[in-house]
Structure formats: structure tokens, C-alpha cells
Design a protein around this motif. Sequence first.
Motif, PDB file in Angstrom:
ATOM      1  N   LEU A 210      27.088  98.508  21.380  1.00 42.77           N
ATOM      2  CA  LEU A 210      26.946  99.922  20.993  1.00 42.77           C
ATOM      3  C   LEU A 210      26.194 100.035  19.682  1.00 42.77           C
ATOM      4  O   LEU A 210      25.290 100.873  19.542  1.00 42.77           O
ATOM      5  N   ARG A 211      26.568  99.233  18.709  1.00 39.43           N
ATOM      6  CA  ARG A 211      25.918  99.300  17.398  1.00 39.43           C
ATOM      7  C   ARG A 211      24.424  98.969  17.508  1.00 39.43           C
ATOM      8  O   ARG A 211      23.596  99.525  16.788  1.00 39.43           O
ATOM      9  N   ALA A 212      24.084  98.068  18.421  1.00 42.36           N
ATOM     10  CA  ALA A 212      22.679  97.685  18.596  1.00 42.36           C
ATOM     11  C   ALA A 212      21.903  98.679  19.447  1.00 42.36           C
ATOM     12  O   ALA A 212      20.681  98.545  19.589  1.00 42.36           O
ATOM     13  N   GLY A 213      22.579  99.653  20.029  1.00 45.72           N
ATOM     14  CA  GLY A 213      21.898 100.642  20.851  1.00 45.72           C
ATOM     15  C   GLY A 213      21.484 100.145  22.215  1.00 45.72           C
ATOM     16  O   GLY A 213      20.582 100.722  22.836  1.00 45.72           O
ATOM     17  N   LEU A 214      22.152  99.101  22.710  1.00 45.29           N
ATOM     18  CA  LEU A 214      21.795  98.550  24.019  1.00 45.29           C
ATOM     19  C   LEU A 214      22.397  99.347  25.161  1.00 45.29           C
ATOM     20  O   LEU A 214      21.942  99.241  26.304  1.00 45.29           O
ATOM     21  N   PHE A 215      23.441 100.114  24.885  1.00 46.69           N
ATOM     22  CA  PHE A 215      24.035 101.026  25.869  1.00 46.69           C
ATOM     23  C   PHE A 215      24.762 102.125  25.111  1.00 46.69           C
ATOM     24  O   PHE A 215      24.874 102.071  23.867  1.00 46.69           O
ATOM     25  N   THR A 216      25.219 103.117  25.813  1.00 48.56           N
ATOM     26  CA  THR A 216      25.812 104.289  25.175  1.00 48.56           C
ATOM     27  C   THR A 216      27.328 104.291  25.338  1.00 48.56           C
ATOM     28  O   THR A 216      27.887 103.593  26.196  1.00 48.56           O
ATOM     29  N   GLU A 217      27.949 105.121  24.533  1.00 46.39           N
ATOM     30  CA  GLU A 217      29.396 105.265  24.614  1.00 46.39           C
ATOM     31  C   GLU A 217      29.814 105.841  25.964  1.00 46.39           C
ATOM     32  O   GLU A 217      30.846 105.458  26.520  1.00 46.39           O
ATOM     33  N   GLU A 218      29.011 106.752  26.489  1.00 43.32           N
ATOM     34  CA  GLU A 218      29.325 107.346  27.798  1.00 43.32           C
ATOM     35  C   GLU A 218      29.326 106.271  28.891  1.00 43.32           C
ATOM     36  O   GLU A 218      30.129 106.318  29.827  1.00 43.32           O
ATOM     37  N   GLU A 219      28.417 105.303  28.762  1.00 39.01           N
ATOM     38  CA  GLU A 219      28.347 104.244  29.776  1.00 39.01           C
ATOM     39  C   GLU A 219      29.581 103.348  29.741  1.00 39.01           C
ATOM     40  O   GLU A 219      30.153 103.031  30.791  1.00 39.01           O
ATOM     41  N   ILE A 220      30.008 102.926  28.548  1.00 40.22           N
ATOM     42  CA  ILE A 220      31.165 102.037  28.518  1.00 40.22           C
ATOM     43  C   ILE A 220      32.457 102.806  28.814  1.00 40.22           C
ATOM     44  O   ILE A 220      33.431 102.226  29.301  1.00 40.22           O
ATOM     45  N   ALA A 221      32.447 104.122  28.537  1.00 39.96           N
ATOM     46  CA  ALA A 221      33.646 104.927  28.806  1.00 39.96           C
ATOM     47  C   ALA A 221      33.921 105.085  30.296  1.00 39.96           C
ATOM     48  O   ALA A 221      34.972 105.597  30.685  1.00 39.96           O
ATOM     49  N   MET A 309      23.510  93.675  27.994  1.00 40.73           N
ATOM     50  CA  MET A 309      23.480  93.120  26.643  1.00 40.73           C
ATOM     51  C   MET A 309      22.876  91.728  26.612  1.00 40.73           C
ATOM     52  O   MET A 309      21.831  91.503  26.016  1.00 40.73           O
ATOM     53  N   TYR A 310      23.510  90.761  27.273  1.00 40.86           N
ATOM     54  CA  TYR A 310      23.046  89.381  27.183  1.00 40.86           C
ATOM     55  C   TYR A 310      21.666  89.188  27.789  1.00 40.86           C
ATOM     56  O   TYR A 310      20.942  88.265  27.388  1.00 40.86           O
ATOM     57  N   ARG A 311      21.285  90.048  28.763  1.00 35.18           N
ATOM     58  CA  ARG A 311      19.961  89.950  29.369  1.00 35.18           C
ATOM     59  C   ARG A 311      19.149  91.224  29.150  1.00 35.18           C
ATOM     60  O   ARG A 311      18.212  91.502  29.883  1.00 35.18           O
ATOM     61  N   ALA A 312      19.497  91.968  28.125  1.00 43.51           N
ATOM     62  CA  ALA A 312      18.716  93.156  27.770  1.00 43.51           C
ATOM     63  C   ALA A 312      17.326  92.733  27.302  1.00 43.51           C
ATOM     64  O   ALA A 312      17.174  91.668  26.685  1.00 43.51           O
ATOM     65  N   PRO A 313      16.284  93.529  27.585  1.00 40.79           N
ATOM     66  CA  PRO A 313      14.920  93.125  27.206  1.00 40.79           C
ATOM     67  C   PRO A 313      14.758  92.700  25.748  1.00 40.79           C
ATOM     68  O   PRO A 313      14.137  91.651  25.493  1.00 40.79           O
ATOM     69  N   PRO A 314      15.304  93.438  24.752  1.00 36.51           N
ATOM     70  CA  PRO A 314      15.130  92.966  23.369  1.00 36.51           C
ATOM     71  C   PRO A 314      15.808  91.625  23.115  1.00 36.51           C
ATOM     72  O   PRO A 314      15.291  90.793  22.359  1.00 36.51           O
ATOM     73  N   VAL A 315      16.952  91.407  23.755  1.00 34.02           N
ATOM     74  CA  VAL A 315      17.652  90.132  23.589  1.00 34.02           C
ATOM     75  C   VAL A 315      16.871  89.014  24.263  1.00 34.02           C
ATOM     76  O   VAL A 315      16.782  87.898  23.746  1.00 34.02           O
ATOM     77  N   MET A 316      16.264  89.297  25.421  1.00 30.62           N
ATOM     78  CA  MET A 316      15.485  88.278  26.118  1.00 30.62           C
ATOM     79  C   MET A 316      14.253  87.867  25.319  1.00 30.62           C
ATOM     80  O   MET A 316      13.863  86.693  25.315  1.00 30.62           O
TER      81      MET A 316
END
Length: 392
Positions: A210-221, A309-316
Amino acid sequence: MNARIAAAPDRTRGRLVAEEESHFRSCFQRDRDRIIHSSAFRRLKHKTQVFVEHEGDYFRTRLTHSIEVAQVARTISGALGLNAELTEAVALAHDLGHTPFGHTGEDALHALMAPYGGFDHNAQAIRIVTRLEQHYAEFDGLNLTWDTLEGIAKHNGPVLPGPDGALPWALAEYDARHDLELHTHASAEAQVAALSDDIAYNNHDLHDGLRAGLFTEEEIAALPIVADCYNEVDRAYPRLDPYRRRHEALRRVFGVMVADVIDCSRAIITEADPDGPDGVRRLGRPVIRFSDPLWRDLQAIRHFLFTRMYRAPPVMVKRAQVTEVVEGLFAFYMQSLEHLPRRWRRDLDQIEGETELARLVSDYIAGMTDRYALTQHARRLGGPGGPGTREG
């Protein structure tokens, strides 16, 4: 304490090198303290979990993760009547063998070491605490008790030969002179450390993503477990500001996982009724585990974190960059031993063959922090650098 299955200091299998024990600390307390004071433990401060260490001040590092795992482990161990000191020692040591750049660095080093026996971070942790830490007058390593070493080696379950019929070489090397009974399960305390690792990273990776902006609070909720926790917070605090709402929900996720492990494990221990710590080892199945429904929910959370997260484009992109750093450093030092720090060159005349040389280089690179690896890569190979520091 559940005296029937808890590890007891007066029944430890002892240390490889006999020592006079302390009058005011148990043997497991001493193990824990030696781990905390080790060089490898301090270096976890600058080793990443998912993000490269210097990219943000609030992302977890291996050190903060290990402290969180130890806190969860103490709670569960205490609730189940186990030995909290042994549990804490294993929890604090469980990531000592990790390379720079998290699992990406480990994957890169394992591929590079494939011709020489591979690389495994659990086996590397054993190598660190039995050989590479060199501070004591009478022995290499930390001379931990058998019980703690066993927990570090097999907290995730029995260690069996791989498809090639071999054990991780660093683990096999030590086991040949100090049998850790790798084919059995570990103590209940070590099993608690393993589940506490799962609890900690499932929770804090949601925070960090969430802090990195890889997904939103609505998505994890909308995720299993998480959805119920957000709903509970919204009912109790309908006008809570977003940051506090997030924290309240995710700390409840933590609580759900911890309570589930305690309840499920208590039932398993009661039903199995193992005859002491060795009975736990011989049982053939773990006594510390999540319930089946919660485990299925956790699989959904893990799938979400893997894809988002682990395979998000910026992380890749970063994974590709740091893989090049590890590969470049390995090739450089294999050809340029004179650039290893002095203490790493002391025993070069005793090294025989390319395999032993590769393992020396692997030990050196595996011990690097993120920033030191980036700095050395920039210095030696002209690649992208990080904040400067001195190590080795």
C-alpha cells in the motif's frame, strides 16, 4: 509451561564445543543473545524484504522483519506453554542466511552456484552461525545449542535430499559432523517460528505494498480475512481517518492469524499427545499450523501479493537490475581474488579447486547488504551505485 513437549534448558543436547554454562542465563537465552550480537544480525538492517533497502525509510528490512517474527513467536509460544527463549532464538536467526536484494538475490546466487552445489538461505544461516562468524577464541561460529541449530535448519519441516539426491551442501557439510536429524520435524518451538514468519510477512507486505502504491486499500479490503477486519473497524469507528482505519484493520488481520494458530495447534497437541519434544519430532506431521479454512484464505492473500507486489512491473524492473549486480559481482570476484577484503583472503592458500573458490565468493556476496553490493558494483564494474558504506 507445557512441560511435556516444551524444550527445557536442562535437557538440551548441548553444544558442539562444550562450555561452562551461565549462572544467570539459560542456554537458550545465551543462544538468543549471541545471535543478536552477531555481525550477520546487524547486517539485516540493510537487507531488503521486497524493496531495495534505501528506496524508502518505512519499508521493512530483514532486521525489522526478524524482530516482528520474534514478537509473534513469543506470543504464540507463551500461549501454548512452550519455551519462549528457544522460539525467539530461532525466530531471530531464521533470515541470517539471506543475500542482498531478498529472494531475487538468492535466486541469482543459486543459479550462479548451480555448478558448485547451489545456494540455500537456510543452509547459509547454518554456515554463518557455525563457521563464518569468527569472534570467539575457542570456536568458529556462535557455538549454539543443538536445539537452536536444529530449529534454524529445519523450522520449515524436514530437510530431505533434492531431485539430485543431495542436501544443500552447506547444511550437509555441518550435519556430517553434528547430526541435526534432518529427516525429522523440528521442535514445536521452531515450528512456531516458521508460522510466525508467515504471519509477519503476510501482514507487513500488505502494509508495504500500500505504501508503495502497488495496489489500493479498496483492493485489499476485498480479500478474505482482510474484508471482515475492515468491516469490523468501520462498524466500531465509522468516521476514522484513512491511515488509522488501515492500521486498525491490518492489526486485526494479525490478530486473526495468531489466534487461529494458537487454537488449531492447541487442538493438535491435545489430540496427538506427543511424549515430549522428541515425540514432536517423530510425529511425522507438524503440531503447529493454521486451520484449513484460514490456510485457504491465506493462499488467496498470497496469490494477490504475488501478482500485484512481488511480480509488479516496477518490482520486476528492479529484480532485473539487482540480478545483474549479483551476477557481475560474482564474475568479478571469481577472476579478481585480490579485491576481496583482507580477512577473506587469509585462507586462500588452503582452497582447493574451483568449487571451494566459488563457495568463498558466494559467502562474501551473500553477506553483503543491499547498499554495499550496489556500491561495490559501481566501484568495480561501473554500474549503478547506492549510498556508500564500508563492510567486510
